[in-house]
Motif scaffolding. Structure first.
Motif, PDB file in Angstrom:
ATOM      1  N   ASP A   1       0.806  -1.212   0.000  1.00 32.48           N
ATOM      2  CA  ASP A   1       0.000   0.000   0.000  1.00 32.48           C
ATOM      3  C   ASP A   1       0.844   1.270   0.000  1.00 32.48           C
ATOM      4  OD1 ASP A   1      -1.422  -2.332   1.232  1.00 32.48           O
ATOM      5  OD2 ASP A   1      -3.106  -0.945   1.153  1.00 32.48           O
TER       6      ASP A   1
ATOM      7  N   HIS B   1       0.688   4.025  -2.909  1.00 26.39           N
ATOM      8  CA  HIS B   1       0.312   5.400  -2.567  1.00 26.39           C
ATOM      9  C   HIS B   1       1.364   6.387  -3.085  1.00 26.39           C
ATOM     10  CE1 HIS B   1      -1.551   8.643  -0.222  1.00 26.39           C
ATOM     11  NE2 HIS B   1      -0.306   9.067  -0.059  1.00 26.39           N
TER      12      HIS B   1
ATOM     13  N   GLU C   1     -13.004  16.808  -3.797  1.00 31.32           N
ATOM     14  CA  GLU C   1     -13.773  15.791  -3.073  1.00 31.32           C
ATOM     15  C   GLU C   1     -13.973  14.542  -3.935  1.00 31.32           C
ATOM     16  OE1 GLU C   1     -18.098  15.325  -0.801  1.00 31.32           O
ATOM     17  OE2 GLU C   1     -17.327  17.314  -1.362  1.00 31.32           O
TER      18      GLU C   1
ATOM     19  N   GLN D   1     -10.549  12.763  -4.213  1.00 31.44           N
ATOM     20  CA  GLN D   1     -10.240  12.135  -2.929  1.00 31.44           C
ATOM     21  C   GLN D   1     -11.058  10.860  -2.750  1.00 31.44           C
ATOM     22  OE1 GLN D   1      -7.925  13.278  -0.271  1.00 31.44           O
ATOM     23  NE2 GLN D   1      -8.316  11.084   0.135  1.00 31.44           N
ATOM     24  N   GLY D   2     -12.313  10.902  -3.150  1.00 33.36           N
ATOM     25  CA  GLY D   2     -13.147   9.714  -3.058  1.00 33.36           C
ATOM     26  C   GLY D   2     -12.624   8.576  -3.930  1.00 33.36           C
TER      27      GLY D   2
ATOM     28  N   ASP E   1      -9.562   7.148  -2.203  1.00 32.89           N
ATOM     29  CA  ASP E   1      -9.916   6.314  -1.051  1.00 32.89           C
ATOM     30  C   ASP E   1     -10.467   4.966  -1.508  1.00 32.89           C
ATOM     31  OD1 ASP E   1      -9.147   8.401   0.567  1.00 32.89           O
ATOM     32  OD2 ASP E   1     -11.198   9.102   0.961  1.00 32.89           O
ATOM     33  N   ARG E   2     -11.339   4.986  -2.504  1.00 30.07           N
ATOM     34  CA  ARG E   2     -11.908   3.730  -2.993  1.00 30.07           C
ATOM     35  C   ARG E   2     -10.835   2.826  -3.590  1.00 30.07           C
ATOM     36  NH1 ARG E   2     -15.249   4.181  -8.236  1.00 30.07           N
ATOM     37  NH2 ARG E   2     -13.152   3.833  -9.065  1.00 30.07           N
TER      38      ARG E   2
ATOM     39  N   ALA F   1      -7.635   2.795  -2.914  1.00 27.26           N
ATOM     40  CA  ALA F   1      -6.712   2.314  -1.886  1.00 27.26           C
ATOM     41  C   ALA F   1      -7.294   1.193  -1.044  1.00 27.26           C
ATOM     42  CB  ALA F   1      -6.300   3.477  -0.987  1.00 27.26           C
ATOM     43  N   THR F   2      -8.605   1.094  -0.997  1.00 23.46           N
ATOM     44  CA  THR F   2      -9.233   0.101  -0.118  1.00 23.46           C
ATOM     45  C   THR F   2      -9.871  -1.056  -0.883  1.00 23.46           C
ATOM     46  OG1 THR F   2     -11.239   1.459  -0.062  1.00 23.46           O
ATOM     47  CG2 THR F   2      -9.655   1.759   1.722  1.00 23.46           C
TER      48      THR F   2
END
Length: 350
Positions: free
Chosen positions: A160, A164, A184, A187-188, A191-192, A194-195
């Motif tokens: 990770d 990143h 925003e 960023q969303g 985040d999606r 990365a997970t």
């Protein structure tokens, strides 16, 4: 990869690496030639009596204008990714010769450009073959399918931090900083991405890292390897075909068709999740990556016309604010904005 003039050995430790792994005899004459084309590693062609090979060493600071740092441990993950690919599709990577994980160095076979031309060079020269794109899509989908749901690979490639540093921050987050109004949304997506952990991701499926070999595509530069969202690889590659449709005269239709066929061949391989789910994630990532190649930390070097950059910003921003449900819909929106036909034979390409 182009070949600048040869020079003396860049670091005696590299010669020691060759002799330690019995790739060269002590004192054997060697000609070291730096190979250009990448920003994250030093790469040399090494000519020894009767044979040639490549040596690659990761850099802590990448060769771009922005301050871009990345851990050299990625060299070991690249080696591991190539070992994985060679087990499933032996012709899809160069032969692997030796690796020193502590030094961040490995050696692999040298593939001569007359037999293994770089796909990027072919595309920019106007030699656009849809069959090549189809083969890339099928290969990528096959490798993702082979890795999906593999707990051992997920543990081995829990990279990770690398991903990143090499992808999420310089592409999605740096672009968010350059476009606060889209921050925003970007960023969303970061985040999606990365997970989401579904398959082994190459992370740099770009035409500059794909050779057109006699037995099919050969993939290079897996430094970003990560067990994560396979949609990233699909979007990353299609992105490059769209950007090239702006700058390759008379081949716009073929490039858009290549993007479409690559996606179709890839999606046929998807058996680890519902195909519409992956398609939707790739479709939402694609405009973010388009914008990143203009305003992120690694802008493409061939978009030199302000009109082209403005076009990318305009189309990508609209697609980020109103996401398309499929990659095909993104391609249609791009073609419509260009005023280009969406299929060969339906009009003039430019």
């Amino acid at each position: 990869m182009t070949r600048p003039p040869a020079r003396a050995i860049p670091d005696p430790a590299l010669a020691d690496f060759l002799t330690a792994h019995k790739l060269a005899a002590p004192g054997e004459a060697a000609r070291w030639t730096p190979l250009a084309g990448g920003v994250s590693s030093d790469l040399w062609r090494v000519d020894l009596p009767g044979r040639s090979l490549c040596v690659k060493r990761a850099l802590a600071r990448l060769k771009v204008a922005a301050d871009w740092q990345a851990p050299v441990s990625r060299n070991a993950y690249e080696w591991a990714w190539m070992r994985f690919a060679s087990r499933h599709r032996p012709d899809s990577v160069p032969e692997l010769l030796a690796h020193d994980p502590e030094a961040g160095v490995f050696a692999m076979a040298y593939l001569p450009p007359d037999r293994y031309p770089m796909w990027k060079a072919r595309l920019l020269d106007g030699e656009v073959r849809v069959a090549t794109a189809a083969a890339v899509g099928e290969l990528l989908g096959t490798l993702h399918a082979a890795s999906a749901g593999d707990a051992a690979l997920a543990a081995e490639f829990a990279t990770d931090d690398n991903f990143h540093a090499l992808r999420v921050e310089p592409y999605l987050l740096a672009t968010a900083a350059a476009h606060p109004g889209l921050g925003e949304i970007l960023q969303g997506l970061a985040d999606r991405t990365a997970t989401t952990r579904l398959a082994l991701v190459h992370g740099d499926i770009s035409p500059k890292n794909i050779l057109v070999g006699p037995s099919g595509p050969v993939l290079l530069d897996a430094e970003c390897a990560w067990y994560g969202d396979p949609a990233f690889d699909l979007a990353f590659c299609v992105n490059h075909l769209l950007l090239k449709s702006l700058v390759v005269p008379g081949r716009r239709v073929e490039l858009l068709r290549s993007a479409r066929v690559l996606t179709e061949e890839y999606v046929r391989c998807v058996d680890w999740e519902p195909r519409p789910a992956l398609d939707a994630r790739a479709a939402s990532l694609l405009p973010a990556l388009l914008l990143a190649r203009v305003d992120g930390k690694s802008p493409v070097e061939y978009l030199t016309d302000d009109r082209h950059r403005l076009f990318v910003r305009t189309v990508a921003s609209a697609l980020l604010r109103a996401p398309a449900p499929t990659v095909a819909d993104v391609l249609d929106a791009w073609a419509t904005a260009l005023g280009a036909p969406t299929e060969p034979g339906s009009g003039r390409p430019d």
